[in-house]
Design an enzyme around this catalytic site. Structure first.
Site, mmCIF file in Angstrom:
data_model
loop_
_atom_site.group_PDB
_atom_site.id
_atom_site.type_symbol
_atom_site.label_atom_id
_atom_site.label_comp_id
_atom_site.label_asym_id
_atom_site.label_seq_id
_atom_site.Cartn_x
_atom_site.Cartn_y
_atom_site.Cartn_z
ATOM 1 N N GLY A 123 25.233 2.248 -18.000
ATOM 2 C CA GLY A 123 24.991 1.179 -18.963
ATOM 3 C C GLY A 123 25.997 0.055 -18.911
ATOM 4 N N ASN A 124 27.274 0.387 -18.588
ATOM 5 C CA ASN A 124 28.304 -0.648 -18.534
ATOM 6 C C ASN A 124 28.073 -1.631 -17.406
ATOM 7 O OD1 ASN A 124 28.990 1.573 -16.711
ATOM 8 N ND2 ASN A 124 30.894 0.469 -16.331
ATOM 9 N N LYS A 167 25.558 13.417 -15.350
ATOM 10 C CA LYS A 167 26.073 12.863 -14.089
ATOM 11 C C LYS A 167 26.588 13.983 -13.193
ATOM 12 C CE LYS A 167 27.360 8.483 -16.261
ATOM 13 N NZ LYS A 167 26.525 8.740 -17.441
ATOM 14 N N LYS A 213 17.938 12.407 -25.433
ATOM 15 C CA LYS A 213 18.308 11.180 -24.721
ATOM 16 C C LYS A 213 18.499 10.017 -25.691
ATOM 17 C CE LYS A 213 18.968 8.548 -21.132
ATOM 18 N NZ LYS A 213 20.203 8.688 -20.343
ATOM 19 N N LYS A 231 18.568 8.681 -15.936
ATOM 20 C CA LYS A 231 18.589 7.910 -14.692
ATOM 21 C C LYS A 231 19.388 8.602 -13.589
ATOM 22 C CE LYS A 231 22.931 5.856 -14.599
ATOM 23 N NZ LYS A 231 23.501 6.651 -15.645
#
Length: 314
Positions: free
Chosen positions: A11-12, A275, A129, A213
């Site tokens: 997101g960053n 992740k 989520k 994602k």
């Protein structure tokens, strides 16, 4: 022969928490992100880009629901498709410009991507989520009461709406992605892909969910036989005892070590945990390849073996 790399953008890389969530502010962040991606391309890698969409799809849905008395609200899967389109558009603009500054005449294209999930996935009974903006606890409780949302605290940053996050099983447009790959930087599987279920007659039907994602990027990496899965986030390395006096940054992780740390609860759900799990899944399926987690600013250095957390089979 150029190495294939799938890049998962956190997101960053798409918007800053320090600025307004306007299209203009997000494009400004994306332009900086694409300078880094252009550097990776200049190093000779063939690239596929997967981006998240949690904040964006949440805002699109919120806008649609707010305006329901003026124009019909869009279903969740359509909102996901909208987010793929506009985020991809931003990346296309910014990356093409960054590449041209380096005299690299490479095509950049976005594919609206559907991802098949299973109707029986347990995630549909346990939403996890986060999507949309952050709220205070008081605001979150009010939304739960008024709109029936499921709201959860998100890694100490505030409260957010959560939706089901089923595992991706198949990328519908994978053949088109493979066709474009040799000549084009492909932006695809955005937000993990638009989640669809496959019906008995072979048709596809969108469902209200957001695929993680990182798992979407991992599936893409497997499907196009990537050499490296590069997951970019806010931190340079994965850490244990995160934000504690005894925090330890990890330069490498074997599958066995990662399993142990997951069992200890070292990685936050909805943040670092997916992740790590995605990196492990790729390495487990491809023992001679590697997955790397690092920050956007350190991506090139991580690919050169100078930083980041590298996941290996053993």
């Amino acid at each position: 022969m150029a190495k294939k790399i799938v890049i998962a953008l956190g997101g960053n890389a798409l918007q800053s928490s320090k600025s307004e969530a306007t299209a203009e502010a997000q494009l400004k962040v994306v332009k900086k992100t694409c300078e880094r991606i252009a550097d990776i391309s200049s190093a000779g890698y063939e690239i596929g880009i997967v981006h998240g969409n949690g904040p964006q799809v949440g805002r699109i849905l919120l806008a649609s629901e707010t305006a329901k008395d003026v124009t019909p609200a869009m279903p969740f899967d359509v909102c996901g498709a909208m987010s793929q389109g506009y985020i991809g558009y931003h990346i296309q603009q910014a990356l093409k410009y960054a590449l041209s500054r380096r005299n690299r005449n490479i095509q950049v294209a976005t594919i609206e991507t559907q991802t098949v999930v299973e109707k029986t996935d347990p995630a549909f009974k346990n939403p996890t989520k986060p999507i949309g903006p952050f709220y205070s606890e008081e605001e979150a409780k009010k939304l739960q009461e008024e709109k029936g949302y499921t709201m959860k605290e998100d890694a100490g940053r505030g409260w957010r709406r959560v939706v089901p996050s089923p595992l991706p099983r198949r990328i519908v447009e994978i053949d088109a992605i493979r066709t474009l790959w040799p000549t084009t930087i492909v932006i695809c599987t955005g937000g993990g892909g638009i989640p669809v279920i496959e019906k008995r007659n072979g048709t596809l039907e969108g469902v209200a969910a957001v695929i993680d994602k990182d798992f979407g990027a991992e599936l893409l990496a497997e499907e196009i036989n990537a050499d490296i899965l590069l997951i970019l986030t806010e931190v340079e390395k994965v850490a244990i005892n995160f934000n504690k006096p005894n925090q330890e940054d990890l330069a490498s992780l074997t599958l066995e070590q990662a399993d142990q740390y997951i069992e200890e609860g070292q990685f936050a759900p909805g943040s670092m945990l997916p992740k790590v799990e995605a990196a492990m899944k790729f390495v487990r399926a491809n023992p001679n390849k590697k997955a790397i987690i690092t920050s956007l600013d350190k991506a090139v250095e991580a690919l050169n073996g100078e930083t980041g957390t590298v996941f290996t089979f053993a």
